[in-house]
Motif scaffolding. Structure first.
Motif, PDB file in Angstrom:
ATOM      1  N   LEU A 191       0.834  -1.198   0.000  1.00  0.00           N
ATOM      2  CA  LEU A 191       0.000   0.000   0.000  1.00  0.00           C
ATOM      3  C   LEU A 191       0.872   1.251   0.000  1.00  0.00           C
ATOM      4  CD1 LEU A 191      -2.684  -0.972   2.695  1.00  0.00           C
ATOM      5  CD2 LEU A 191      -2.857  -1.181   0.206  1.00  0.00           C
ATOM      6  N   GLY A 192       0.377   2.299  -0.629  1.00  0.00           N
ATOM      7  CA  GLY A 192       1.049   3.594  -0.569  1.00  0.00           C
ATOM      8  C   GLY A 192       2.493   3.526  -1.025  1.00  0.00           C
ATOM      9  N   LEU A 193       3.384   4.025  -0.178  1.00  0.00           N
ATOM     10  CA  LEU A 193       4.801   4.089  -0.530  1.00  0.00           C
ATOM     11  C   LEU A 193       5.425   2.711  -0.704  1.00  0.00           C
ATOM     12  CD1 LEU A 193       6.724   3.393   2.194  1.00  0.00           C
ATOM     13  CD2 LEU A 193       5.805   5.584   2.920  1.00  0.00           C
ATOM     14  N   TRP A 194       4.833   1.684  -0.080  1.00  0.00           N
ATOM     15  CA  TRP A 194       5.407   0.345  -0.146  1.00  0.00           C
ATOM     16  C   TRP A 194       5.289  -0.274  -1.537  1.00  0.00           C
ATOM     17  CZ3 TRP A 194       8.458  -0.433   3.698  1.00  0.00           C
ATOM     18  CH2 TRP A 194       8.169   0.129   4.941  1.00  0.00           C
ATOM     19  N   LYS A 195       4.523   0.338  -2.394  1.00  0.00           N
ATOM     20  CA  LYS A 195       4.371  -0.203  -3.745  1.00  0.00           C
ATOM     21  C   LYS A 195       5.616   0.032  -4.589  1.00  0.00           C
ATOM     22  CE  LYS A 195       1.156  -0.220  -7.659  1.00  0.00           C
ATOM     23  NZ  LYS A 195      -0.116   0.341  -8.200  1.00  0.00           N
ATOM     24  N   THR A 196       6.312   1.152  -4.335  1.00  0.00           N
ATOM     25  CA  THR A 196       7.440   1.518  -5.200  1.00  0.00           C
ATOM     26  C   THR A 196       8.722   1.835  -4.441  1.00  0.00           C
ATOM     27  OG1 THR A 196       6.603   3.803  -5.187  1.00  0.00           O
ATOM     28  CG2 THR A 196       5.970   2.409  -7.050  1.00  0.00           C
ATOM     29  N   VAL A 197       8.719   1.762  -3.116  1.00  0.00           N
ATOM     30  CA  VAL A 197       9.902   2.131  -2.345  1.00  0.00           C
ATOM     31  C   VAL A 197      11.043   1.144  -2.605  1.00  0.00           C
ATOM     32  CG1 VAL A 197       9.296   0.797  -0.275  1.00  0.00           C
ATOM     33  CG2 VAL A 197      10.682   2.875  -0.055  1.00  0.00           C
ATOM     34  N   THR A 198      12.261   1.657  -2.593  1.00  0.00           N
ATOM     35  CA  THR A 198      13.447   0.812  -2.727  1.00  0.00           C
ATOM     36  C   THR A 198      14.204   0.808  -1.408  1.00  0.00           C
ATOM     37  OG1 THR A 198      14.931   2.606  -3.425  1.00  0.00           O
ATOM     38  CG2 THR A 198      13.614   1.506  -5.147  1.00  0.00           C
ATOM     39  N   GLN A 199      15.179  -0.077  -1.309  1.00  0.00           N
ATOM     40  CA  GLN A 199      15.962  -0.162  -0.078  1.00  0.00           C
ATOM     41  C   GLN A 199      16.652   1.168   0.222  1.00  0.00           C
ATOM     42  OE1 GLN A 199      15.744  -3.357   1.219  1.00  0.00           O
ATOM     43  NE2 GLN A 199      16.569  -2.657   3.172  1.00  0.00           N
ATOM     44  N   ASP A 200      17.131   1.830  -0.817  1.00  0.00           N
ATOM     45  CA  ASP A 200      17.814   3.112  -0.612  1.00  0.00           C
ATOM     46  C   ASP A 200      16.852   4.222  -0.202  1.00  0.00           C
ATOM     47  OD1 ASP A 200      20.266   2.022  -1.226  1.00  0.00           O
ATOM     48  OD2 ASP A 200      20.167   2.592  -3.350  1.00  0.00           O
ATOM     49  N   ASP A 201      15.564   4.063  -0.523  1.00  0.00           N
ATOM     50  CA  ASP A 201      14.578   5.079  -0.145  1.00  0.00           C
ATOM     51  C   ASP A 201      14.233   5.029   1.340  1.00  0.00           C
ATOM     52  OD1 ASP A 201      14.253   6.047  -2.760  1.00  0.00           O
ATOM     53  OD2 ASP A 201      12.741   4.520  -3.215  1.00  0.00           O
ATOM     54  N   LEU A 202      14.454   3.899   1.973  1.00  0.00           N
ATOM     55  CA  LEU A 202      14.052   3.734   3.368  1.00  0.00           C
ATOM     56  C   LEU A 202      14.806   4.690   4.279  1.00  0.00           C
ATOM     57  CD1 LEU A 202      13.987  -0.176   3.628  1.00  0.00           C
ATOM     58  CD2 LEU A 202      12.007   1.362   3.536  1.00  0.00           C
ATOM     59  N   PRO A 203      14.173   5.153   5.360  1.00  0.00           N
ATOM     60  CA  PRO A 203      14.906   5.962   6.337  1.00  0.00           C
ATOM     61  C   PRO A 203      16.023   5.141   6.963  1.00  0.00           C
ATOM     62  CG  PRO A 203      12.713   5.379   7.146  1.00  0.00           C
ATOM     63  CD  PRO A 203      12.764   4.960   5.725  1.00  0.00           C
ATOM     64  N   TYR A 204      17.028   5.828   7.466  1.00  0.00           N
ATOM     65  CA  TYR A 204      18.243   5.148   7.915  1.00  0.00           C
ATOM     66  C   TYR A 204      17.973   4.086   8.974  1.00  0.00           C
ATOM     67  CZ  TYR A 204      18.205   7.798  12.293  1.00  0.00           C
ATOM     68  OH  TYR A 204      17.858   8.306  13.518  1.00  0.00           O
ATOM     69  N   TYR A 205      16.985   4.296   9.823  1.00  0.00           N
ATOM     70  CA  TYR A 205      16.747   3.346  10.909  1.00  0.00           C
ATOM     71  C   TYR A 205      16.055   2.067  10.429  1.00  0.00           C
ATOM     72  CZ  TYR A 205      12.389   6.029  10.716  1.00  0.00           C
ATOM     73  OH  TYR A 205      11.255   6.678  10.279  1.00  0.00           O
ATOM     74  N   TRP A 206      15.541   2.057   9.202  1.00  0.00           N
ATOM     75  CA  TRP A 206      14.959   0.845   8.621  1.00  0.00           C
ATOM     76  C   TRP A 206      15.843   0.249   7.533  1.00  0.00           C
ATOM     77  CZ3 TRP A 206      11.881  -1.707  11.317  1.00  0.00           C
ATOM     78  CH2 TRP A 206      10.782  -1.157  11.992  1.00  0.00           C
TER      79      TRP A 206
END
Length: 215
Positions: A191-206
């Motif tokens: 859903l939402g951002l999880w559809k297209t997010v990449t590993q590099d897009d994640l905030p540093y703590y994730w």
């Protein structure tokens, strides 16, 4: 016995004129009072008094006057640093909008527009974290709060469960485990951002602890 009046009785026209004058004076007084109220409101003379005590916000309802980004809003009560109190949503973290010195994060605009649609110019109720009712301002002098929308839903929760925000595990609060579960469901459902997010897009703590499923 009272002395008889030495003035001749008023004519009908004179009585009518005196009546009109009194009515005009009353109308002018009403206009003057209304004008003073309008100008006073414009100049902020009747605004809520500035406050720096976070407890005064708990359970109170305010109007959202600005959506700064997906996890930050301004409400219509001044504090000692701003004309409006800046509220940071507890327990969630949305992608950052573009700044002068950096581009916007993945899904930042979508998250901000989502909050604008839900809360912009609407009345919301703020709740502080139970047990932390005295100093809930963060390092940027924002009030940390859970935000209840007009329909009774909690904005913080809605953002995570619809995939418009990350659950922020860095700071403890009473809904932390629930938000983490909601994030897992949103991620699995893409859903939402999880559809297209990449590993590099994640905030540093994730970034180093959360493995994204392959597309």
């Amino acid at each position: 016995m009272p002395m008889p009046s030495t003035h001749p009785p008023l004519t009908r026209r004179q009585r009518r004129r005196r009546y009109v004058v009194r009515r005009l004076r009353g109308a002018l007084l009403v206009v003057a009072v209304l004008a003073a109220l309008v100008l006073g409101d414009h100049w902020g003379l009747f605004a809520r008094r500035p406050t720096s005590d976070p407890v005064t916000y708990d359970g109170k309802t305010f109007t959202v006057v600005r959506v700064v980004d997906g996890d930050t809003i301004d409400v219509d009560v001044p504090d000692k640093r701003r004309q409006a109190t800046r509220v940071r949503l507890w327990g969630v973290d949305t992608p950052e909008m573009a700044r002068r010195d950096r581009p916007g994060d993945h899904f930042a605009r979508e998250a901000t527009e989502f909050v604008e649609a839900l809360a912009g110019n609407k009345s919301v109720t703020l709740h502080l974290e139970p047990g932390r009712r005295t100093r809930d301002n963060d390092d940027y002098y924002r009030l940390l709060a859970f935000v209840i929308l007009p329909d009774g839903r909690m904005l913080n929760r809605v953002l995570v469960e619809t995939g418009h925000a990350y659950a922020d595990p860095r700071y403890p609060h009473h809904l932390r485990d629930e938000f983490l579960r909601l994030q897992d469901r949103a991620r699995q459902a893409r859903l939402g951002l999880w559809k297209t997010v990449t590993q590099d897009d994640l905030p540093y703590y994730w970034r180093n602890t959360l493995d994204l499923d392959p597309p």
